[in-house]
Design a protein around this motif. Structure first.
Motif, mmCIF file in Angstrom:
data_model
loop_
_atom_site.group_PDB
_atom_site.id
_atom_site.type_symbol
_atom_site.label_atom_id
_atom_site.label_comp_id
_atom_site.label_asym_id
_atom_site.label_seq_id
_atom_site.Cartn_x
_atom_site.Cartn_y
_atom_site.Cartn_z
ATOM 1 N N ALA A 90 37.624 -16.284 -12.312
ATOM 2 C CA ALA A 90 36.239 -16.351 -12.790
ATOM 3 C C ALA A 90 35.988 -15.185 -13.725
ATOM 4 C CB ALA A 90 35.258 -16.302 -11.625
ATOM 5 N N ASN A 91 35.148 -15.414 -14.721
ATOM 6 C CA ASN A 91 34.696 -14.332 -15.592
ATOM 7 C C ASN A 91 33.608 -13.567 -14.855
ATOM 8 O OD1 ASN A 91 36.371 -15.141 -17.677
ATOM 9 N ND2 ASN A 91 34.825 -16.436 -18.606
ATOM 10 N N VAL A 92 33.762 -12.248 -14.802
ATOM 11 C CA VAL A 92 32.797 -11.404 -14.100
ATOM 12 C C VAL A 92 32.564 -10.120 -14.896
ATOM 13 C CG1 VAL A 92 33.409 -12.249 -11.792
ATOM 14 C CG2 VAL A 92 34.569 -10.246 -12.716
ATOM 15 N N THR A 93 31.418 -9.529 -14.698
ATOM 16 C CA THR A 93 31.144 -8.187 -15.200
ATOM 17 C C THR A 93 31.006 -7.316 -13.967
ATOM 18 O OG1 THR A 93 30.053 -9.069 -17.157
ATOM 19 C CG2 THR A 93 29.591 -6.768 -16.587
ATOM 20 N N ILE A 94 31.946 -6.435 -13.768
ATOM 21 C CA ILE A 94 32.023 -5.666 -12.539
ATOM 22 C C ILE A 94 31.129 -4.429 -12.617
ATOM 23 C CG2 ILE A 94 33.563 -4.375 -11.014
ATOM 24 C CD1 ILE A 94 35.788 -6.303 -11.911
ATOM 25 N N ASP A 95 30.297 -4.308 -11.594
ATOM 26 C CA ASP A 95 29.428 -3.139 -11.443
ATOM 27 C C ASP A 95 29.954 -2.372 -10.237
ATOM 28 O OD1 ASP A 95 26.998 -1.807 -10.045
ATOM 29 O OD2 ASP A 95 26.264 -2.247 -12.064
ATOM 30 N N GLU A 96 29.879 -1.070 -10.260
ATOM 31 C CA GLU A 96 30.439 -0.285 -9.166
ATOM 32 C C GLU A 96 29.757 -0.542 -7.823
ATOM 33 O OE1 GLU A 96 30.000 4.002 -9.884
ATOM 34 O OE2 GLU A 96 28.692 3.430 -11.538
ATOM 35 N N LYS A 97 28.565 -1.124 -7.824
ATOM 36 C CA LYS A 97 27.849 -1.421 -6.578
ATOM 37 C C LYS A 97 28.256 -2.780 -5.988
ATOM 38 C CE LYS A 97 23.828 0.866 -8.483
ATOM 39 N NZ LYS A 97 22.515 0.620 -9.037
ATOM 40 N N ASP A 98 28.868 -3.641 -6.795
ATOM 41 C CA ASP A 98 29.201 -4.992 -6.354
ATOM 42 C C ASP A 98 30.543 -5.041 -5.632
ATOM 43 O OD1 ASP A 98 26.880 -6.117 -7.422
ATOM 44 O OD2 ASP A 98 27.825 -6.407 -9.382
ATOM 45 N N GLU A 99 30.613 -5.942 -4.655
ATOM 46 C CA GLU A 99 31.867 -6.172 -3.941
ATOM 47 C C GLU A 99 32.310 -7.614 -4.220
ATOM 48 O OE1 GLU A 99 32.890 -4.965 0.334
ATOM 49 O OE2 GLU A 99 32.404 -7.108 0.490
ATOM 50 N N TYR A 100 33.519 -7.771 -4.718
ATOM 51 C CA TYR A 100 34.084 -9.088 -4.974
ATOM 52 C C TYR A 100 35.195 -9.346 -3.972
ATOM 53 C CZ TYR A 100 31.623 -9.298 -9.418
ATOM 54 O OH TYR A 100 30.654 -9.337 -10.376
ATOM 55 N N ALA A 101 35.215 -10.569 -3.462
ATOM 56 C CA ALA A 101 36.237 -10.941 -2.488
ATOM 57 C C ALA A 101 36.472 -12.447 -2.564
ATOM 58 C CB ALA A 101 35.798 -10.556 -1.077
ATOM 59 N N PHE A 102 37.599 -12.861 -2.021
ATOM 60 C CA PHE A 102 37.916 -14.280 -1.897
ATOM 61 C C PHE A 102 38.099 -14.583 -0.419
ATOM 62 C CE2 PHE A 102 39.005 -13.498 -6.280
ATOM 63 C CZ PHE A 102 38.685 -14.675 -6.921
ATOM 64 N N ARG A 103 37.434 -15.642 0.038
ATOM 65 C CA ARG A 103 37.605 -16.125 1.414
ATOM 66 C C ARG A 103 38.644 -17.246 1.368
ATOM 67 N NH1 ARG A 103 32.484 -17.792 3.283
ATOM 68 N NH2 ARG A 103 32.895 -19.805 2.341
ATOM 69 N N VAL A 104 39.703 -17.093 2.140
ATOM 70 C CA VAL A 104 40.791 -18.066 2.133
ATOM 71 C C VAL A 104 40.871 -18.721 3.507
ATOM 72 C CG1 VAL A 104 43.272 -18.411 1.801
ATOM 73 C CG2 VAL A 104 42.046 -16.700 0.424
ATOM 74 N N GLU A 105 40.859 -20.049 3.497
ATOM 75 C CA GLU A 105 40.990 -20.821 4.730
ATOM 76 C C GLU A 105 42.252 -21.670 4.632
ATOM 77 O OE1 GLU A 105 37.166 -22.661 6.064
ATOM 78 O OE2 GLU A 105 36.431 -21.769 4.193
ATOM 79 N N HIS A 106 43.110 -21.524 5.639
ATOM 80 C CA HIS A 106 44.348 -22.312 5.700
ATOM 81 C C HIS A 106 44.682 -22.512 7.175
ATOM 82 C CE1 HIS A 106 48.733 -23.126 5.261
ATOM 83 N NE2 HIS A 106 48.277 -23.815 4.215
ATOM 84 N N GLU A 107 45.330 -23.601 7.497
ATOM 85 C CA GLU A 107 45.562 -23.893 8.912
ATOM 86 C C GLU A 107 46.490 -22.898 9.603
ATOM 87 O OE1 GLU A 107 48.844 -27.143 9.819
ATOM 88 O OE2 GLU A 107 47.287 -27.950 8.517
ATOM 89 N N THR A 108 47.199 -22.073 8.852
ATOM 90 C CA THR A 108 48.027 -21.044 9.476
ATOM 91 C C THR A 108 47.215 -19.810 9.882
ATOM 92 O OG1 THR A 108 48.626 -20.122 7.316
ATOM 93 C CG2 THR A 108 50.130 -21.768 8.271
#
Length: 120
Positions: A90-108
């Motif tokens: 994704a295109n993002v403009t990162i600010d030092e106050k923001d937290e970016y993360a990805f939630r990953v769901e898999h059956e393992t």
């Protein structure tokens, strides 16, 4: 006739064994990174590369400060050993106050896992 049934059963058994070996469950490895070095206030491309997983069903969600954001994804692809991989971005403009993360769901995974962007 009995011989044909026996051959057919053996074929089904061999096919099942091959399918089982090729489809062992594999836990994904996940990397979160940006396309360019992080400069606060400048647009960048946030990426999440998910690799080496099986079965292919996976759910990846981009989060900004814990809230869902839209992101693009590549086609699901696989290695010669039937381990799958996929890129989310994704295109993002990162600010030092923001937290970016990805939630990953898999059956393992017993529960969804969060992978954060580490900014140094």
């Amino acid at each position: 006739m009995a011989k044909a049934k026996e051959v057919a059963l053996w074929c089904v058994l061999v096919a099942f064994c091959i399918y089982t070996v090729k489809t062992e469950k594999r836990t994904p490895s996940v990397q979160v990174f940006t396309r360019y070095p992080v400069e606060f206030g400048k647009e960048n491309i946030l990426q999440c590369y998910v690799d080496g997983f099986h079965p292919p069903k996976i759910s990846v969600t981009l989060l900004k400060n814990g809230k869902k954001m839209d992101c693009q994804q590549s086609d699901l692809s696989f290695h010669s050993n039937w381990a799958f991989f996929q890129l989310f971005h994704a295109n993002v403009t990162i600010d030092e106050k923001d937290e970016y993360a990805f939630r990953v769901e898999h059956e393992t995974f017993s529960e969804p896992k969060i992978f954060k962007l580490e900014v140094y």
